[in-house]
Design an enzyme around this catalytic site. Structure first.
Site, short mmCIF file in Angstrom:
data_model
loop_
_atom_site.label_atom_id
_atom_site.label_comp_id
_atom_site.label_asym_id
_atom_site.label_seq_id
_atom_site.Cartn_x
_atom_site.Cartn_y
_atom_site.Cartn_z
N HIS A 13 0.87 -1.19 0.00
CA HIS A 13 0.00 0.00 0.00
C HIS A 13 0.90 1.24 0.00
CE1 HIS A 13 -3.82 2.18 1.46
NE2 HIS A 13 -2.91 3.12 1.20
N HIS A 15 1.56 5.42 -1.69
CA HIS A 15 1.21 6.59 -2.51
C HIS A 15 2.50 7.15 -3.10
CE1 HIS A 15 -2.91 6.82 -0.91
NE2 HIS A 15 -2.34 6.28 0.16
N LYS A 99 -9.47 -0.08 -5.97
CA LYS A 99 -9.47 0.57 -4.65
C LYS A 99 -10.80 1.28 -4.44
CE LYS A 99 -7.80 2.24 -0.78
NZ LYS A 99 -6.68 3.10 -0.49
N HIS A 136 -10.56 1.42 1.60
CA HIS A 136 -10.36 2.43 2.66
C HIS A 136 -11.62 2.34 3.52
CE1 HIS A 136 -8.76 6.31 4.32
NE2 HIS A 136 -9.97 6.23 4.86
N HIS A 174 -4.81 -0.39 5.70
CA HIS A 174 -4.37 0.34 6.91
C HIS A 174 -5.34 0.18 8.08
CE1 HIS A 174 -7.02 3.17 4.94
NE2 HIS A 174 -6.11 3.58 4.10
N ASP A 247 1.47 2.68 3.50
CA ASP A 247 0.63 3.87 3.31
C ASP A 247 1.47 5.14 3.33
OD1 ASP A 247 -1.66 5.24 2.74
OD2 ASP A 247 -2.42 5.27 4.78
O1 DOR Z 1 -3.44 9.69 5.52
C1 DOR Z 1 -3.77 9.36 4.39
N1 DOR Z 1 -3.18 9.90 3.30
N2 DOR Z 1 -4.74 8.46 4.23
C2 DOR Z 1 -5.24 8.17 3.03
O2 DOR Z 1 -6.16 7.38 2.97
C3 DOR Z 1 -4.76 8.86 1.81
C4 DOR Z 1 -3.42 9.37 2.00
C5 DOR Z 1 -2.98 10.37 0.94
O3 DOR Z 1 -3.20 10.09 -0.24
O4 DOR Z 1 -2.44 11.40 1.29
ZN ZN Z 2 -3.30 5.10 1.51
#
Ligand code: DOR
Ligand code: ZN
Length: 347
Positions: A13, A15, A99, A136, A174, A247
């Site tokens: 997971h 970003h 997702k 999520h 998460h 995450d």
């Molecule tokens: O804290 C987070 N940041 N939770 C999420 O679900 C998305 C993520 C983000 O893309 O910044």
């Molecule tokens: Zn995330």
């Protein structure tokens, strides 16, 4: 010096963003992980196969020469997603799942699903084609206290989805509560959860320790100590339903230190070391390899990595910040000492 040799890990997971931020954060992940599941919540979400393939290409172009790294792409579910798209995606090797963001739940989720109970035709297609659903798991109902939103999602939506689609593979992303741990444990092996380093290391007190701490703010938000303990117990239990998903969610200093700061902790700079710290504190370092390197690929039915990495027991201090395009980013644990140092791939 004590060291740990383990099968190369993957991040289930992550970003990565795009453009200059992608360029800045990708090397951190490529350094430690062989594969990562890339989240689709770009400002213009990744909703089509063409979008996912182009995004994948932009990631691949930025991998440092000589490094092997595989981005595993996800598609973003919207109210307009069709079963035909699920079918097309199931034929494409590089898309690993869909997702589900409830609309408004988090960063760039406004095009997400407005009611998770109204897309049963998509769950049916995902189940039939055996495509994993990544969730999520938080309700967006403003009546529900922010600390209870995961628990409410499970009771209002997830329990029914799991009941109605007995073969659908689901990752509760998460997980942050004892309730989520309990729920996943009670399900069959096709329901799993990822766990982040911040939810294993901190409880919600850190958010207000001596003042407001935006760099510890993420969604789902950190919870009480009893939840952290339950998550750590799950992570270190050897139960294959719980595996690594950082995450890591980069936001620049100015986006975080603001009157309305963004949610997300950047953890890619020291992902494995942060997990090692959490596992070691409860005397369970021997469970790290399964969690980081075996259970994720087993769930997704991909081969485990065959090469290895080493962690050495050598103190180091996390930098106060890292460059991020024209700005900088404050990593999780900035200025703090870690006991484990990632010393690279074994040759
Ligand atoms: O804290 C987070 N940041 N939770 C999420 O679900 C998305 C993520 C983000 O893309 O910044
Ligand atoms: Zn995330």
């Amino acid at each position: 010096m004590q060291s740990i040799s383990m099968t190369s890990p993957d991040d289930w997971h992550l970003h990565l963003r795009d453009g200059a931020i992608l360029s800045a954060v990708l090397p951190h992940t490529v350094n430690q992980f062989r594969r990562a599941v890339v989240m689709p919540n770009l400002p213009r979400p990744v909703t089509s196969i063409a979008d996912a393939l182009c995004y994948r290409e932009r990631i691949i172009q930025r991998i440092q020469p000589g490094r092997e790294f595989q981005p595993l792409m996800t598609l973003y579910l919207t109210d307009a997603t069709t079963p035909e798209l699920v079918k097309e995606a199931s034929k494409t090797d590089c898309i690993i799942g869909f997702k589900l963001y409830p609309a408004g739940a988090t960063t760039n989720s406004s095009s997400g699903v407005s009611d998770p109970d109204r897309i049963y035709y998509l769950y049916e297609a995902l189940e039939k084609l055996d495509v994993p659903l990544l969730i999520h798991a938080e309700v967006t109902d403003p009546q529900i206290d922010i600390f209870d939103r995961e628990k409410a999602f499970i009771s209002r939506h997830l329990a029914e989805i799991v009941r109605n689609f007995p073969k659908l593979r689901i990752v509760l992303e998460h997980a942050t509560t004892e309730d989520a741990v309990q729920f996943v444990e009670d399900c069959s092996p096709r329901v799993a959860a990822t766990l982040t380093p911040q939810h294993l290391l901190y409880n919600r007190n850190i958010l207000f320790s001596g003042g407001i701490r935006p760099h510890h703010y993420c969604l789902p938000v950190l919870k009480r100590e009893r939840h952290r303990k339950a998550l750590l117990r799950a992570a270190t239990s050897g139960n294959p339903k719980f595996f690594l998903g950082t995450d890591s969610a980069p936001h620049s200093i100015s986006q975080k230190e603001s009157a309305c700061g963004c949610a997300g902790c950047f953890t890619a700079h020291a992902a494995l070391e942060l997990y090692a710290e959490a596992f070691e504190r409860v005397g369970a370092i021997e469970y790290l390899e399964g969690f980081a390197s075996f259970y994720g690929p087993d769930f997704y039915r991909l081969p485990r990595n065959t090469d290895r990495v080493t962690l050495q027991q050598k103190n180091w201090t996390i930098p106060e910040s890292y460059p991020l395009g024209n700005e900088s980013i404050v990593p999780l644990g900035a200025g703090q000492q870690l006991r484990w140092t990632f010393s690279g791939r074994e040759s």
